[in-house]
Design a protein around this motif. Structure first.
Motif, PDB file in Angstrom:
ATOM      1  N   GLY A 198     -57.157  13.877  -8.090  1.00 41.03           N
ATOM      2  CA  GLY A 198     -56.907  12.800  -7.037  1.00 41.03           C
ATOM      3  C   GLY A 198     -57.093  13.138  -5.601  1.00 41.03           C
ATOM      4  O   GLY A 198     -57.796  14.383  -5.453  1.00 41.03           O
ATOM      5  N   LEU A 199     -56.695  12.460  -4.652  1.00 40.58           N
ATOM      6  CA  LEU A 199     -57.030  12.567  -3.307  1.00 40.58           C
ATOM      7  C   LEU A 199     -55.885  12.513  -2.642  1.00 40.58           C
ATOM      8  O   LEU A 199     -55.172  11.699  -2.576  1.00 40.58           O
ATOM      9  N   HIS A 200     -55.676  13.357  -1.619  1.00 41.22           N
ATOM     10  CA  HIS A 200     -54.693  13.278  -0.590  1.00 41.22           C
ATOM     11  C   HIS A 200     -55.246  13.436   0.742  1.00 41.22           C
ATOM     12  O   HIS A 200     -55.995  14.143   1.008  1.00 41.22           O
ATOM     13  N   PHE A 201     -54.871  12.283   1.654  1.00 40.61           N
ATOM     14  CA  PHE A 201     -55.476  12.189   2.586  1.00 40.61           C
ATOM     15  C   PHE A 201     -54.444  12.414   4.149  1.00 40.61           C
ATOM     16  O   PHE A 201     -53.094  12.007   3.668  1.00 40.61           O
ATOM     17  N   TYR A 202     -54.809  13.047   4.962  1.00 38.76           N
ATOM     18  CA  TYR A 202     -54.167  13.400   6.096  1.00 38.76           C
ATOM     19  C   TYR A 202     -54.391  12.285   7.074  1.00 38.76           C
ATOM     20  O   TYR A 202     -55.530  12.243   7.669  1.00 38.76           O
TER      21      TYR A 202
END
Length: 231
Positions: A198-202
């Protein structure tokens, strides 16, 4: 948030500033409230001050405490380039492995080089750990943000800075923003193709760049309304 939106919340808890008993009470309150997802962090020490009340020094101790209370899906932080305070990359990887053996998944600090994520994932695999490691993404949307990212422990590499400077010469701030989003989109695409879970965005409370990347990756549902990039 658990009771007022459809979003799935994840509580973030740090060791800094709490006694062991206080942390245990917070964790029990989380469970009573129905919170099941926890990000266990060591936390940054107060600038120029003493860590009053801090009994746990490392995130692995908080993970152990949360495991003893039970009922949590626990995440920990990972640093693809190594934690800024670690003496070297090898020792940082060892500490991460120690945490991840007890936790359920990791989320990385933001980074810009695809190879850093692959090296981190492969290092953990050699240690017998195949738990999910979610890459952290922060698109660079202005040249002014570059020094701040270095202060946050993840400097923008020179090749990326050069691309941003060339964009600035071509079209000013708007071109820099577009170039930063394009670089982040390319990184996200490569990560997903490499099997990232998955991807985690700041987002830093600014979601438009993340939404543009989401749209560019083709991840929006087919019936989602058309997205208009920020001007």
């Amino acid at each position: 948030m658990l009771h007022v939106t459809a979003l799935l919340p994840m509580a973030h808890l740090t060791c800094v500033g709490h006694t062991r008993l206080e942390l245990a009470e917070i964790l029990v309150d989380y469970r009573k409230a129905g919170v099941e997802n926890l990000m266990a962090l060591g936390g940054d020490p107060p600038t120029g001050g003493e860590e009053h009340g801090s009994e746990l020094r490392h995130a692995v101790e908080l993970v152990t405490l949360a495991r003893a209370i039970g009922g949590f899906s626990i995440g920990v932080a990972a640093h693809p380039a190594g934690h800024p305070s670690a003496p070297d990359l090898s020792s940082d990887r060892a500490r991460l492995a120690e945490k991840l053996e007890l936790a359920d998944f990791a989320v990385t600090q933001f980074f810009f080089d695809f190879d850093l994520y692959v090296a981190l994932r492969d290092d953990l695999a050699r240690r017998g750990l195949d738990k999910p490691v979610v890459p952290g993404i922060m698109p660079v949307t202005s040249l002014a943000s570059v020094p701040r990212m270095a202060q946050m422990g993840s400097p923008v590499p020179e090749w990326a800075q050069a691309r941003l400077r060339r964009a600035a010469e071509r079209g000013g701030d708007a071109a820099v923003r577009s170039e930063g989003i394009a670089m982040a989109t390319d990184l996200c695409r490569a990560l997903l193709e490499a099997g990232a879970p998955g991807l985690h965005f700041y987002t830093l409370n600014r979601s438009s760049a993340t939404r543009e990347i989401h749209h560019a990756l083709g991840l929006a549902p087919a019936d989602a309304p058309a997205f208009a990039p920020a001007s």
